[in-house]
Design an enzyme around this catalytic site. Structure first.
Site, PDB file in Angstrom:
ATOM      1  N   LYS A  20     -22.685 -11.846  -2.481  1.00  0.00           N
ATOM      2  CA  LYS A  20     -21.467 -12.476  -1.956  1.00  0.00           C
ATOM      3  C   LYS A  20     -20.240 -11.714  -2.454  1.00  0.00           C
ATOM      4  O   LYS A  20     -19.555 -12.125  -3.391  1.00  0.00           O
ATOM      5  CB  LYS A  20     -21.406 -13.951  -2.355  1.00  0.00           C
ATOM      6  N   GLU A  62     -26.327 -14.161  11.227  1.00  0.00           N
ATOM      7  CA  GLU A  62     -25.622 -15.370  10.768  1.00  0.00           C
ATOM      8  C   GLU A  62     -24.238 -15.402  11.386  1.00  0.00           C
ATOM      9  O   GLU A  62     -23.844 -14.502  12.134  1.00  0.00           O
ATOM     10  CB  GLU A  62     -25.529 -15.385   9.241  1.00  0.00           C
ATOM     11  N   TYR A 102     -17.426 -13.429  -5.147  1.00  0.00           N
ATOM     12  CA  TYR A 102     -16.705 -14.708  -5.125  1.00  0.00           C
ATOM     13  C   TYR A 102     -17.643 -15.857  -4.806  1.00  0.00           C
ATOM     14  O   TYR A 102     -18.767 -15.659  -4.346  1.00  0.00           O
ATOM     15  CB  TYR A 102     -15.553 -14.657  -4.123  1.00  0.00           C
ATOM     16  N   LEU A 155     -26.584 -14.002   3.890  1.00  0.00           N
ATOM     17  CA  LEU A 155     -26.212 -14.638   2.639  1.00  0.00           C
ATOM     18  C   LEU A 155     -27.172 -15.802   2.361  1.00  0.00           C
ATOM     19  O   LEU A 155     -27.512 -16.562   3.271  1.00  0.00           O
ATOM     20  CB  LEU A 155     -24.777 -15.170   2.725  1.00  0.00           C
TER      21      LEU A 155
END
Length: 284
Positions: free
Chosen positions: A147, A179, A33, A204
């Site tokens: 992702k 993260e 996505y 990411l």
């Protein structure tokens, strides 16, 4: 009026949208996505999101669905039909419907689903106040650079933060921050250096991250891409996160330790100003 969504070639009222119960995104989290922000009815960092989407598809050996050539037009049409001035467009591609099997289907027909999200981005109350975060163990799979729609653990992390009276969580692995649950993490040392983890499979590859680091360097700010510990974070002059829907948002408390004077710091405030200004200029 009902929100208009896009499903496999059709614009539909959201209550009429349907996906097969055999879709591998539903059964296997076999999907990817992107969320592209919208400011003043225009798309922010669209090319970056498209490039990362194609990278994610390649990494999972997932074919492109019908409509890929018209993605920009579909985004714009959704924004127009929903009269969206500020918010985002969510896009999801799955491998499509097939009998349940761990092996990929031989001739998949990927699904493409898109919808709009109305959100306040520029004048976000959380950006004004700053975020309180907690640390949690990073228990995700090893390919966080793709992702995917595998978001259960980040969702669990956000619930842990909520239960602790915080806004979000930073994940820690082998003693170092990877993260946030849905964002990239940064600290600003007492010497004024911006520190954030370097790109790898561990995090990411944030589109907003890339833009913000570029703007920081152009503004003659010192940037260091390396891992940092929670102890470093608690001793930092300030901290912040970046993502497509939070832009640059200051962190004011980490595991109960207040940073600075308890308000978003000057570096994060300035970077937020620069990012919004540049995003509005470059939006398509």
């Amino acid at each position: 009026m009902s929100r208009i969504v896009y499903v496999n070639g059709e614009f539909l009222p959201e209550e009429d949208a349907k996906i097969s119960i055999f879709d591998r995104g539903f059964l296997m989290a076999d999907g990817v996505y992107e969320v592209t922000s919208v400011l003043n009815g225009k798309l922010v960092d669209y090319d970056g999101h498209l490039t990362r989407l194609e990278r994610s598809l390649t990494a999972l050996d997932m074919p492109e669905p019908e409509g890929m050539d018209a993605l920009l037009e579909i985004h714009r049409e959704l924004v127009k039909r929903n009269n969206l001035k500020e918010g985002g467009v969510y896009l999801q591609i799955t491998r499509g419907a097939a009998d349940r099997d761990f092996l990929y289907p031989e001739h998949p027909k990927p699904s493409l689903v898109m919808f709009t999200l109305a959100m306040t981005l520029k004048k976000s109350p959380k950006a004004e106040k700053g975020l309180k975060i907690i640390s949690i163990e990073d228990q995700r799979w090893g390919r966080r650079d793709i992702k995917t729609v595998q978001l259960l653990y980040p969702s669990m992390g956000k619930m842990m933060a909520k239960d602790a009276g915080a806004d979000d969580a930073w994940m820690v692995e082998d003693g170092f921050v990877t993260e946030g649950t849905s964002n990239n993490a940064y600290i600003v040392t007492r010497a004024g250096t911006i520190v954030t983890r370097q790109l790898s499979n561990d995090i990411l590859h944030g589109i907003t991250r890339a833009a913000v680091l570029r703007f920081a360097r152009e503004a003659q700010m010192q940037v260091e891409e390396r891992p940092f510990t929670m102890d470093e974070a608690k001793d930092a002059a300030e901290a912040f996160i970046t993502s497509a829907t939070t832009f640059v948002t200051g962190v004011v408390e980490i595991d109960g330790v207040t940073l600075g004077d308890g308000a978003p710091g000057p570096v994060s405030r300035r970077l937020r100003e620069i990012y919004i200004e540049e995003a509005e200029k470059m939006a398509v």
